[in-house]
Design a protein around this motif. Structure first.
Motif, PDB file in Angstrom:
ATOM      1  N   GLY A 109       0.784  -1.224   0.000  1.00 34.13           N
ATOM      2  CA  GLY A 109       0.000   0.000   0.000  1.00 34.13           C
ATOM      3  C   GLY A 109       0.813   1.269   0.000  1.00 34.13           C
ATOM      4  O   GLY A 109       0.261   2.360   0.138  1.00 34.13           O
ATOM      5  N   ARG A 110       2.129   1.155  -0.187  1.00 33.06           N
ATOM      6  CA  ARG A 110       2.975   2.351  -0.202  1.00 33.06           C
ATOM      7  C   ARG A 110       3.179   2.905  -1.607  1.00 33.06           C
ATOM      8  O   ARG A 110       3.786   3.962  -1.775  1.00 33.06           O
ATOM      9  CB  ARG A 110       4.336   2.032   0.441  1.00 33.06           C
ATOM     10  N   GLY A 111       2.710   2.186  -2.618  1.00 33.40           N
ATOM     11  CA  GLY A 111       2.812   2.647  -3.992  1.00 33.40           C
ATOM     12  C   GLY A 111       1.606   2.158  -4.776  1.00 33.40           C
ATOM     13  O   GLY A 111       0.791   1.384  -4.267  1.00 33.40           O
ATOM     14  N   THR A 112       1.505   2.598  -6.027  1.00 31.65           N
ATOM     15  CA  THR A 112       0.357   2.196  -6.849  1.00 31.65           C
ATOM     16  C   THR A 112       0.752   1.501  -8.142  1.00 31.65           C
ATOM     17  O   THR A 112      -0.090   0.854  -8.760  1.00 31.65           O
ATOM     18  CB  THR A 112      -0.506   3.420  -7.216  1.00 31.65           C
ATOM     19  N   ARG A 113       2.020   1.609  -8.569  1.00 28.00           N
ATOM     20  CA  ARG A 113       2.369   1.034  -9.870  1.00 28.00           C
ATOM     21  C   ARG A 113       3.872   0.736  -9.949  1.00 28.00           C
ATOM     22  O   ARG A 113       4.675   1.318  -9.215  1.00 28.00           O
ATOM     23  CB  ARG A 113       1.988   1.979 -11.006  1.00 28.00           C
ATOM     24  N   VAL A 114       4.202  -0.159 -10.864  1.00 29.15           N
ATOM     25  CA  VAL A 114       5.585  -0.498 -11.188  1.00 29.15           C
ATOM     26  C   VAL A 114       5.736  -0.384 -12.701  1.00 29.15           C
ATOM     27  O   VAL A 114       4.885  -0.867 -13.453  1.00 29.15           O
ATOM     28  CB  VAL A 114       5.933  -1.933 -10.734  1.00 29.15           C
TER      29      VAL A 114
ATOM     30  N   ARG B 279       1.827 -13.634   4.147  1.00 32.07           N
ATOM     31  CA  ARG B 279       0.948 -13.698   2.979  1.00 32.07           C
ATOM     32  C   ARG B 279       0.924 -12.419   2.163  1.00 32.07           C
ATOM     33  O   ARG B 279       0.507 -12.437   0.997  1.00 32.07           O
ATOM     34  CB  ARG B 279      -0.474 -14.037   3.434  1.00 32.07           C
ATOM     35  N   HIS B 280       1.335 -11.289   2.720  1.00 26.70           N
ATOM     36  CA  HIS B 280       1.203 -10.010   2.033  1.00 26.70           C
ATOM     37  C   HIS B 280       2.413  -9.664   1.174  1.00 26.70           C
ATOM     38  O   HIS B 280       2.438  -8.613   0.554  1.00 26.70           O
ATOM     39  CB  HIS B 280       0.956  -8.894   3.049  1.00 26.70           C
ATOM     40  N   HIS B 281       3.417 -10.537   1.149  1.00 27.13           N
ATOM     41  CA  HIS B 281       4.596 -10.286   0.341  1.00 27.13           C
ATOM     42  C   HIS B 281       4.740 -11.359  -0.727  1.00 27.13           C
ATOM     43  O   HIS B 281       4.344 -12.505  -0.531  1.00 27.13           O
ATOM     44  CB  HIS B 281       5.864 -10.265   1.216  1.00 27.13           C
ATOM     45  N   VAL B 282       5.316 -10.974  -1.845  1.00 31.75           N
ATOM     46  CA  VAL B 282       5.604 -11.927  -2.907  1.00 31.75           C
ATOM     47  C   VAL B 282       7.116 -12.031  -3.078  1.00 31.75           C
ATOM     48  O   VAL B 282       7.868 -11.135  -2.704  1.00 31.75           O
ATOM     49  CB  VAL B 282       4.952 -11.520  -4.247  1.00 31.75           C
ATOM     50  N   MET B 283       7.525 -13.138  -3.645  1.00 29.50           N
ATOM     51  CA  MET B 283       8.934 -13.379  -3.940  1.00 29.50           C
ATOM     52  C   MET B 283       9.040 -13.662  -5.419  1.00 29.50           C
ATOM     53  O   MET B 283       8.637 -14.724  -5.888  1.00 29.50           O
ATOM     54  CB  MET B 283       9.441 -14.553  -3.107  1.00 29.50           C
ATOM     55  N   LEU B 284       9.557 -12.699  -6.169  1.00 28.85           N
ATOM     56  CA  LEU B 284       9.556 -12.811  -7.614  1.00 28.85           C
ATOM     57  C   LEU B 284      10.558 -13.828  -8.129  1.00 28.85           C
ATOM     58  O   LEU B 284      10.263 -14.590  -9.039  1.00 28.85           O
ATOM     59  CB  LEU B 284       9.867 -11.457  -8.259  1.00 28.85           C
ATOM     60  N   ALA B 285      11.774 -13.821  -7.585  1.00 30.41           N
ATOM     61  CA  ALA B 285      12.851 -14.635  -8.125  1.00 30.41           C
ATOM     62  C   ALA B 285      13.069 -15.882  -7.264  1.00 30.41           C
ATOM     63  O   ALA B 285      12.802 -15.867  -6.067  1.00 30.41           O
ATOM     64  CB  ALA B 285      14.140 -13.809  -8.195  1.00 30.41           C
ATOM     65  N   PRO B 286      13.563 -16.970  -7.860  1.00 26.54           N
ATOM     66  CA  PRO B 286      13.720 -18.206  -7.098  1.00 26.54           C
ATOM     67  C   PRO B 286      14.670 -18.092  -5.918  1.00 26.54           C
ATOM     68  O   PRO B 286      14.457 -18.716  -4.891  1.00 26.54           O
ATOM     69  CB  PRO B 286      14.276 -19.189  -8.141  1.00 26.54           C
ATOM     70  N   PHE B 287      15.742 -17.294  -6.046  1.00 25.96           N
ATOM     71  CA  PHE B 287      16.773 -17.302  -5.024  1.00 25.96           C
ATOM     72  C   PHE B 287      16.724 -16.084  -4.108  1.00 25.96           C
ATOM     73  O   PHE B 287      17.193 -16.113  -2.991  1.00 25.96           O
ATOM     74  CB  PHE B 287      18.161 -17.388  -5.667  1.00 25.96           C
ATOM     75  N   ARG B 288      16.215 -14.986  -4.576  1.00 23.91           N
ATOM     76  CA  ARG B 288      16.120 -13.735  -3.840  1.00 23.91           C
ATOM     77  C   ARG B 288      17.467 -13.315  -3.258  1.00 23.91           C
ATOM     78  O   ARG B 288      17.646 -13.180  -2.051  1.00 23.91           O
ATOM     79  CB  ARG B 288      15.064 -13.813  -2.750  1.00 23.91           C
TER      80      ARG B 288
END
Length: 405
Positions: free
Chosen positions: A56-61, A109-118
């Motif tokens: 909720g700190r931003g609206t777009r990427v 639950r509110h975070h996503v992990m885009l890359a396999p290794f981060r």
């Protein structure tokens, strides 16, 4: 064998840290130095921006591939903290871009992990011949330059800022990646998937590398998993006759939420996609629970309509997948996975929770329309036995542990 005979002792041990370690063995950090590794780098940089929006700190990427080989990732969040210590949202700018790993851990639950290794943007910085950072924070615009993992200029005030946010731009090092290019289609698929799974997320992808063929894709899906099923069925040969059965449900027993959408069509085989905390999975307790719930609902309906007797065995879940399109997504506070690639969800409570919810929702759906319920049940009763030849996975895991389609 003694140290004297081998000529090997502690003095021969090398400790390699920081950017040099990444540059010597890039595959250990991003998987490969091919297009797949470049896609991984984009995801590592975009991870923070996406989570700013979901928090909720931003609206777009916005992600832009430029003609000079640069990749630009921008968001309209509050801007990365400038001091080294950072704040509750994450580390300071230079720490984020030069220390590995130096980023906030995923929070349920509110975070996503885009890359396999981060491994974080510091690894991306190390594998880039150049990286620029622009932070717009509290009305001031700040800039800093980096090269191959190290800062080359101090953080500098560069005037006033309109709005807030962070823009990171990097140029992958040709000494590492050769002529490989960031694959636009792979990025579009991954970010479309994220936007479909997270209704509040808006992502714009732009490719300016070919002046005669610029491409822009805007990804935002207010109907979530329902839109995802429509997207999957859009590639099918036969139209789907009904709207998807779709629901979102929070169950405290599994400390999380589930979002599911599914429907049957005239297409052969099965099209199922499953996710845990927005990560693609190839199996797990959420998938098993979905199959259990569908089988229980169809079996109960068949018995209620006299198509199956009480003494008959229940309908096998694998026989119900013929012509089924489904998206099964769970978001958990404490996800547990089997194996290092996080491809199989292991939370035991999830299976019963998902099965119960699917059984109830599908059971009501079957009863609302007798013709529709009978059609699905007849298809299940006459379906092929076993999963072999029936299920066509949309996500698989290769030898290196990467998920691909």
């Amino acid at each position: 064998m003694s140290e004297e005979s081998t000529g090997y002792d502690a003095s021969r041990i090398q400790v390699i840290e920081g950017p040099e370690a990444v540059r010597r063995r890039p595959g250990m950090y991003i998987g490969s130095t091919t297009e797949r590794g470049l896609s991984h780098m984009v995801c590592e940089v975009a991870d923070r921006a996406v989570n700013e929006v979901l928090d909720g700190r931003g609206t777009r990427v916005e992600i832009t591939l430029s003609s000079d080989g640069a990749v630009r990732v921008a968001d309209d969040g509050p801007g990365v903290p400038l001091d080294e210590a950072g704040d509750a949202a994450g580390p300071g700018l230079e720490a984020l871009l030069t220390r590995m790993p130096c980023r906030p851990a995923a929070v349920g639950r509110h975070h996503v992990m885009l890359a396999p290794f981060r491994v974080g943007p510091a690894a991306v910085n190390a594998l880039s011949r150049r990286m620029t950072a622009e932070v717009r924070r509290q009305g001031v615009r700040w800039v800093q330059e980096y090269a191959r993992g190290l800062a080359t200029t101090p953080l500098t005030e560069a005037g006033t800022a309109t709005g807030s946010g962070t823009t990171l731009t990097f140029w992958p090092d040709a000494d590492v990646f050769g002529t490989a290019e960031v694959p636009f289609d792979a990025l579009e698929e991954r970010f479309r998937e994220l936007a479909l799974l997270n209704r509040g997320l808006a992502v714009t992808l732009t490719d300016l590398r070919r002046a005669d063929e610029p491409r822009t894709v805007r990804l935002r899906f207010p109907d979530g998993a329902r839109d995802f099923v429509a997207h999957l069925d859009g590639h099918a040969a036969a139209p789907a006759p009904t709207d998807p059965i779709a629901f979102t449900y929070e169950d405290p027993r599994m400390a999380g939420t589930m979002e599911l959408a599914f429907r049957w069509s005239g297409c052969p085989g099965e099209r199922m996609r499953s996710f845990a905390n927005s990560r693609p999975t190839i199996d797990g307790t959420h998938v098993q629970g979905f199959r259990d719930g569908v089988a229980a609902a169809v079996t109960a309906y068949a018995r209620g309509q006299g198509m199956r007797t009480a003494s008959d065995a229940g309908i096998d879940a694998d026989r119900i997948g013929h012509g089924l399109t489904a998206v099964v997504s769970v978001k958990l506070d404490r996800p547990e996975f089997r194996g290092p690639t996080h491809a199989v969800l292991a939370n035991a409570d999830v299976r019963d929770c998902v099965a119960e919810a699917v059984r109830d929702h599908l059971g009501r759906w079957l009863k609302r329309d007798a013709a529709r319920g009978a059609s699905v049940t007849r298809a299940a009763l006459s379906g092929e036995r076993g999963r072999e030849g029936l299920v066509r996975p949309l996500v698989e895991e290769d030898e290196a542990g990467f998920l691909h389609r």
